[in-house]
Design an enzyme around this catalytic site. Structure first.
Site, PDB file in Angstrom:
ATOM      1  N   THR A  45      38.125  42.236  40.599  1.00  0.00           N
ATOM      2  CA  THR A  45      37.909  40.798  40.434  1.00  0.00           C
ATOM      3  C   THR A  45      36.682  40.314  41.204  1.00  0.00           C
ATOM      4  O   THR A  45      36.306  40.916  42.221  1.00  0.00           O
ATOM      5  CB  THR A  45      39.163  40.045  40.940  1.00  0.00           C
ATOM      6  OG1 THR A  45      38.875  38.655  40.999  1.00  0.00           O
ATOM      7  CG2 THR A  45      39.572  40.493  42.342  1.00  0.00           C
ATOM      8  N   ASP A  46      36.127  39.195  40.761  1.00  0.00           N
ATOM      9  CA  ASP A  46      35.004  38.593  41.510  1.00  0.00           C
ATOM     10  C   ASP A  46      35.485  37.960  42.823  1.00  0.00           C
ATOM     11  O   ASP A  46      34.667  37.643  43.688  1.00  0.00           O
ATOM     12  CB  ASP A  46      34.275  37.554  40.649  1.00  0.00           C
ATOM     13  CG  ASP A  46      35.143  36.379  40.214  1.00  0.00           C
ATOM     14  OD1 ASP A  46      36.364  36.374  40.494  1.00  0.00           O
ATOM     15  OD2 ASP A  46      34.600  35.449  39.581  1.00  0.00           O
ATOM     16  N   GLU A  47      36.804  37.791  42.974  1.00  0.00           N
ATOM     17  CA  GLU A  47      37.305  37.115  44.192  1.00  0.00           C
ATOM     18  C   GLU A  47      37.043  37.933  45.453  1.00  0.00           C
ATOM     19  O   GLU A  47      37.116  37.398  46.556  1.00  0.00           O
ATOM     20  CB  GLU A  47      38.808  36.817  44.062  1.00  0.00           C
ATOM     21  CG  GLU A  47      39.098  35.918  42.898  1.00  0.00           C
ATOM     22  CD  GLU A  47      40.420  35.162  43.005  1.00  0.00           C
ATOM     23  OE1 GLU A  47      41.060  35.192  44.064  1.00  0.00           O
ATOM     24  OE2 GLU A  47      40.791  34.530  41.997  1.00  0.00           O
ATOM     25  N   TYR A  51      45.554  38.032  48.077  1.00  0.00           N
ATOM     26  CA  TYR A  51      45.273  38.719  46.804  1.00  0.00           C
ATOM     27  C   TYR A  51      43.890  39.360  46.838  1.00  0.00           C
ATOM     28  O   TYR A  51      43.737  40.564  46.586  1.00  0.00           O
ATOM     29  CB  TYR A  51      45.369  37.725  45.635  1.00  0.00           C
ATOM     30  CG  TYR A  51      44.715  38.242  44.357  1.00  0.00           C
ATOM     31  CD1 TYR A  51      45.254  39.331  43.671  1.00  0.00           C
ATOM     32  CD2 TYR A  51      43.552  37.655  43.855  1.00  0.00           C
ATOM     33  CE1 TYR A  51      44.650  39.818  42.512  1.00  0.00           C
ATOM     34  CE2 TYR A  51      42.945  38.125  42.703  1.00  0.00           C
ATOM     35  CZ  TYR A  51      43.493  39.203  42.036  1.00  0.00           C
ATOM     36  OH  TYR A  51      42.888  39.699  40.896  1.00  0.00           O
ATOM     37  N   LYS A  97      42.683  43.336  46.735  1.00  0.00           N
ATOM     38  CA  LYS A  97      41.806  43.898  45.690  1.00  0.00           C
ATOM     39  C   LYS A  97      40.548  44.493  46.334  1.00  0.00           C
ATOM     40  O   LYS A  97      40.079  45.559  45.930  1.00  0.00           O
ATOM     41  CB  LYS A  97      41.422  42.830  44.661  1.00  0.00           C
ATOM     42  CG  LYS A  97      42.559  42.354  43.766  1.00  0.00           C
ATOM     43  CD  LYS A  97      43.128  43.435  42.861  1.00  0.00           C
ATOM     44  CE  LYS A  97      42.204  43.861  41.748  1.00  0.00           C
ATOM     45  NZ  LYS A  97      42.868  44.808  40.810  1.00  0.00           N
TER      46      LYS A  97
HETATM   47  P1  NAD Z   1      49.025  40.379  35.080  1.00  0.00           P
HETATM   48  O1  NAD Z   1      49.697  39.886  36.305  1.00  0.00           O
HETATM   49  O2  NAD Z   1      49.090  39.592  33.831  1.00  0.00           O
HETATM   50  O3  NAD Z   1      49.564  41.841  34.730  1.00  0.00           O
HETATM   51  C1  NAD Z   1      49.754  42.830  35.705  1.00  0.00           C
HETATM   52  C2  NAD Z   1      50.570  43.952  35.076  1.00  0.00           C
HETATM   53  O4  NAD Z   1      50.738  44.969  36.080  1.00  0.00           O
HETATM   54  C3  NAD Z   1      51.967  43.526  34.621  1.00  0.00           C
HETATM   55  O5  NAD Z   1      52.253  44.058  33.355  1.00  0.00           O
HETATM   56  C4  NAD Z   1      52.881  44.119  35.680  1.00  0.00           C
HETATM   57  O6  NAD Z   1      54.173  44.435  35.185  1.00  0.00           O
HETATM   58  C5  NAD Z   1      52.108  45.362  36.090  1.00  0.00           C
HETATM   59  N1  NAD Z   1      52.448  45.812  37.453  1.00  0.00           N
HETATM   60  C6  NAD Z   1      52.514  45.038  38.573  1.00  0.00           C
HETATM   61  N2  NAD Z   1      52.877  45.794  39.624  1.00  0.00           N
HETATM   62  C7  NAD Z   1      53.022  47.066  39.167  1.00  0.00           C
HETATM   63  C8  NAD Z   1      53.372  48.304  39.775  1.00  0.00           C
HETATM   64  N3  NAD Z   1      53.656  48.370  41.073  1.00  0.00           N
HETATM   65  N4  NAD Z   1      53.413  49.411  39.011  1.00  0.00           N
HETATM   66  C9  NAD Z   1      53.133  49.352  37.676  1.00  0.00           C
HETATM   67  N5  NAD Z   1      52.833  48.216  37.049  1.00  0.00           N
HETATM   68  C10 NAD Z   1      52.758  47.079  37.782  1.00  0.00           C
HETATM   69  O7  NAD Z   1      47.510  40.634  35.511  1.00  0.00           O
HETATM   70  P2  NAD Z   1      46.154  40.399  34.706  1.00  0.00           P
HETATM   71  O8  NAD Z   1      45.731  39.013  34.868  1.00  0.00           O
HETATM   72  O9  NAD Z   1      46.283  40.998  33.366  1.00  0.00           O
HETATM   73  O10 NAD Z   1      45.161  41.307  35.595  1.00  0.00           O
HETATM   74  C11 NAD Z   1      45.019  42.701  35.330  1.00  0.00           C
HETATM   75  C12 NAD Z   1      44.011  43.278  36.307  1.00  0.00           C
HETATM   76  O11 NAD Z   1      42.762  42.616  36.165  1.00  0.00           O
HETATM   77  C13 NAD Z   1      44.400  43.090  37.769  1.00  0.00           C
HETATM   78  O12 NAD Z   1      44.026  44.248  38.467  1.00  0.00           O
HETATM   79  C14 NAD Z   1      43.590  41.889  38.235  1.00  0.00           C
HETATM   80  O13 NAD Z   1      43.317  41.980  39.611  1.00  0.00           O
HETATM   81  C15 NAD Z   1      42.340  42.073  37.405  1.00  0.00           C
HETATM   82  N6  NAD Z   1      41.596  40.817  37.084  1.00  0.00           N
HETATM   83  C16 NAD Z   1      42.244  39.746  36.545  1.00  0.00           C
HETATM   84  C17 NAD Z   1      41.507  38.608  36.190  1.00  0.00           C
HETATM   85  C18 NAD Z   1      42.172  37.402  35.567  1.00  0.00           C
HETATM   86  O14 NAD Z   1      41.501  36.374  35.401  1.00  0.00           O
HETATM   87  N7  NAD Z   1      43.432  37.457  35.197  1.00  0.00           N
HETATM   88  C19 NAD Z   1      40.130  38.577  36.415  1.00  0.00           C
HETATM   89  C20 NAD Z   1      39.510  39.700  36.992  1.00  0.00           C
HETATM   90  C21 NAD Z   1      40.253  40.823  37.311  1.00  0.00           C
HETATM   91  O1  DAU Z   2      38.279  35.103  39.430  1.00  0.00           O
HETATM   92  C1  DAU Z   2      39.152  36.079  38.929  1.00  0.00           C
HETATM   93  C2  DAU Z   2      40.566  35.727  39.316  1.00  0.00           C
HETATM   94  O2  DAU Z   2      40.925  34.580  38.539  1.00  0.00           O
HETATM   95  C3  DAU Z   2      41.556  36.864  39.095  1.00  0.00           C
HETATM   96  O3  DAU Z   2      41.237  37.943  39.930  1.00  0.00           O
HETATM   97  C4  DAU Z   2      42.991  36.395  39.371  1.00  0.00           C
HETATM   98  O4  DAU Z   2      43.906  37.425  39.051  1.00  0.00           O
HETATM   99  C5  DAU Z   2      43.283  35.179  38.522  1.00  0.00           C
HETATM  100  O5  DAU Z   2      44.553  34.690  38.829  1.00  0.00           O
HETATM  101  C6  DAU Z   2      42.221  34.097  38.739  1.00  0.00           C
HETATM  102  O6  DAU Z   2      42.340  33.514  40.053  1.00  0.00           O
HETATM  103  P1  DAU Z   2      42.239  31.925  40.295  1.00  0.00           P
HETATM  104  O7  DAU Z   2      42.909  31.603  41.543  1.00  0.00           O
HETATM  105  O8  DAU Z   2      40.849  31.454  40.094  1.00  0.00           O
HETATM  106  O9  DAU Z   2      43.092  31.447  38.986  1.00  0.00           O
HETATM  107  P2  DAU Z   2      44.208  30.297  38.799  1.00  0.00           P
HETATM  108  O10 DAU Z   2      44.437  30.189  37.334  1.00  0.00           O
HETATM  109  O11 DAU Z   2      45.375  30.498  39.691  1.00  0.00           O
HETATM  110  O12 DAU Z   2      43.433  28.993  39.284  1.00  0.00           O
HETATM  111  C7  DAU Z   2      42.220  28.579  38.681  1.00  0.00           C
HETATM  112  C8  DAU Z   2      41.762  27.324  39.425  1.00  0.00           C
HETATM  113  O13 DAU Z   2      42.679  26.259  39.142  1.00  0.00           O
HETATM  114  C9  DAU Z   2      41.747  27.488  40.936  1.00  0.00           C
HETATM  115  O14 DAU Z   2      40.670  26.730  41.477  1.00  0.00           O
HETATM  116  C10 DAU Z   2      43.074  26.859  41.375  1.00  0.00           C
HETATM  117  C11 DAU Z   2      43.290  25.763  40.336  1.00  0.00           C
HETATM  118  N1  DAU Z   2      44.718  25.459  40.041  1.00  0.00           N
HETATM  119  C12 DAU Z   2      45.546  26.476  39.709  1.00  0.00           C
HETATM  120  C13 DAU Z   2      46.880  26.245  39.433  1.00  0.00           C
HETATM  121  C14 DAU Z   2      47.805  27.393  39.089  1.00  0.00           C
HETATM  122  C15 DAU Z   2      45.164  24.138  40.066  1.00  0.00           C
HETATM  123  O15 DAU Z   2      44.387  23.204  40.330  1.00  0.00           O
HETATM  124  N2  DAU Z   2      46.496  23.892  39.792  1.00  0.00           N
HETATM  125  C16 DAU Z   2      47.371  24.902  39.499  1.00  0.00           C
HETATM  126  O16 DAU Z   2      48.578  24.615  39.281  1.00  0.00           O
END
Ligand code: NAD
Ligand code: DAU
Length: 349
Positions: free
Chosen positions: A131-133, A156, A160
């Site tokens: 992730t970019d975080e 988180y 990562k």
């Molecule tokens: P998600 O939470 O939707 O899915 C995570 C999956 O991993 C689920 O199916 C869960 O059951 C599985 N999992 C969790 N713990 C596990 C374990 N111990 N063993 C096996 N499986 C397990 O997540 P996502 O949003 O699809 O993110 C997927 C990946 O991409 C993550 O590594 C996250 O850090 C990265 N990522 C997410 C975003 C985003 O915006 N969602 C952006 C950049 C990177």
């Molecule tokens: O940047 C990549 C990341 O983006 C991934 O690595 C993470 O897995 C993914 O969850 C996401 O993280 P964020 O914290 O940016 O996403 P989230 O959807 O939780 O929040 C997006 C923005 O909205 C953030 O500034 C917090 C705000 N927010 C979020 C929620 C859930 C609110 O204002 N209200 C809310 O209820």
């Protein structure tokens, strides 16, 4: 036949990656290992469950005995590692869950991959999805590049960042071939309604308040999930061993502007005449350690591999809303039970 392990393939991004690989590469055997936590859902991938080149394995990446068994049995050539605890707010209440899966689980996979192939890493790949975080927070200007120092602020992002360091360290120490990509915020179908967009879509459908953290001026860079899956496909086949790539949407939005755009699109789709969904917006207590701004400079992947986002944001948002409106049963199933407890705890005043 290439044997590929996808971890976390029942989650949001993982299910899009698994679907893409299973359909596009019938000559690969795709194994999807997922623990099926609250975020994992077999409904996300029900359309590929009968494909001959696909197999689901329920399991935890923290379970070393299970990893040993499945690696011995299927001898995976490559791993695309997505399994993770992924929600920042949950990491603030339960940091250890994030250390276990994101750090220890990743190291378990690295160990097993190393032990399986240590005498010959030719043609093998550990692809780590990050992730970019990990880069922390930007001010009003500037972008994250692949050279930006790591500076994570939440449990988180710290977990990562740690997993990224372990992947790189296994590359340096044991010669394990890896690629890491760091992506910005994804949106699209099948995202669990704890993240901003699906949560707010769900709340608008149910006329519930839209809880905007702080003053809503926090900024994120949004990418349609299928564009991320496509970037992973290109990187996986790129042979850029030992490289890191940033992936982003060139698409920054302040949260409050994004929420207003969402409300406007939903008002039209729901044919709201009287009051706009905007009236549901409530400014609530801020997220502790809330990162002000993320913005990705994705010029390296564009220059080296000719990848760029293909889905225009307003169109992608419209497709996403339509998916949730057309899949109310999916939403209903994932928002029963545990979700209600989580929601109450997270959003009670
Ligand atoms: P998600 O939470 O939707 O899915 C995570 C999956 O991993 C689920 O199916 C869960 O059951 C599985 N999992 C969790 N713990 C596990 C374990 N111990 N063993 C096996 N499986 C397990 O997540 P996502 O949003 O699809 O993110 C997927 C990946 O991409 C993550 O590594 C996250 O850090 C990265 N990522 C997410 C975003 C985003 O915006 N969602 C952006 C950049 C990177
Ligand atoms: O940047 C990549 C990341 O983006 C991934 O690595 C993470 O897995 C993914 O969850 C996401 O993280 P964020 O914290 O940016 O996403 P989230 O959807 O939780 O929040 C997006 C923005 O909205 C953030 O500034 C917090 C705000 N927010 C979020 C929620 C859930 C609110 O204002 N209200 C809310 O209820």
């Amino acid at each position: 036949m290439k044997s590929i392990l996808i971890t976390g393939g029942a989650g949001f991004i993982g299910s899009h990656v698994a679907r893409l690989f299973v359909k596009k590469y019938p000559e690969y055997k795709i194994y999807n290992l997922d623990k099926l936590t609250y975020a994992g859902n077999l409904e996300n991938i029900s359309d590929i469950e009968d494909f001959k080149n696909y197999r689901f394995i329920k399991g935890d990446i923290c379970d070393t005995d299970l990893l040993l068994r499945v690696f011995n049995k299927y001898k995976f050539d490559s791993i695309i590692h997505l399994a993770a605890e992924s929600h920042v707010d949950r990491s603030i209440t339960n940091p250890l869950d994030f250390v276990n899966t994101n750090v220890i689980g990743t190291v378990n996979l690295l160990n097993q991959f190393k032990e399986t192939h240590k005498n010959n890493f030719d043609g093998k790949l550990f692809y780590h999805v990050s992730t970019d975080e990990v880069y922390g927070s930007l001010g009003e200007s500037g972008f994250f590049t692949e050279e930006t120092s790591y500076d994570p602020n939440s449990p988180y992002s710290a977990s990562k960042a740690s997993s990224d360091h372990f992947v790189r360290a296994y590359g340096e120490t044991y010669g394990l071939p890896y690629i890491i990509s760091n992506c910005s915020n994804n949106y699209g179908p099948h995202q669990f309604p704890e993240k901003l967009l699906p949560l707010f879509i769900h709340n608008i459908i149910n006329s519930r308040p839209l809880p905007v953290y702080g003053d809503g001026t926090y900024t994120r860079d949004w990418l349609y999930v299928k564009d991320h899956a496509c970037a992973i496909d290109i990187l996986f086949h790129s042979n850029k061993i030992g490289h890191t790539y940033n992936i982003g949407g060139f698409n920054e939005w302040k949260n409050i502007d994004l929420v207003k755009e969402l409300c406007a699109q939903m008002d039209i789709k729901l044919k709201k005449k009287e009051s706009s969904s905007e009236s549901l917006i409530e400014f609530v207590k801020d997220r502790p350690g809330h990162d002000l701004r993320y913005a990705i400079d994705a010029s390296k992947i564009k220059k080296d591999l000719n990848w760029k986002p293909s889905v225009n944001f307003k169109k992608g948002l419209s497709l996403t809303i339509d998916w949730y409106l057309n899949n109310k049963n999916w939403l209903k199933n994932v928002t029963s039970g545990e979700y209600r407890n989580y929601y109450k705890k997270q959003y009670s005043a």
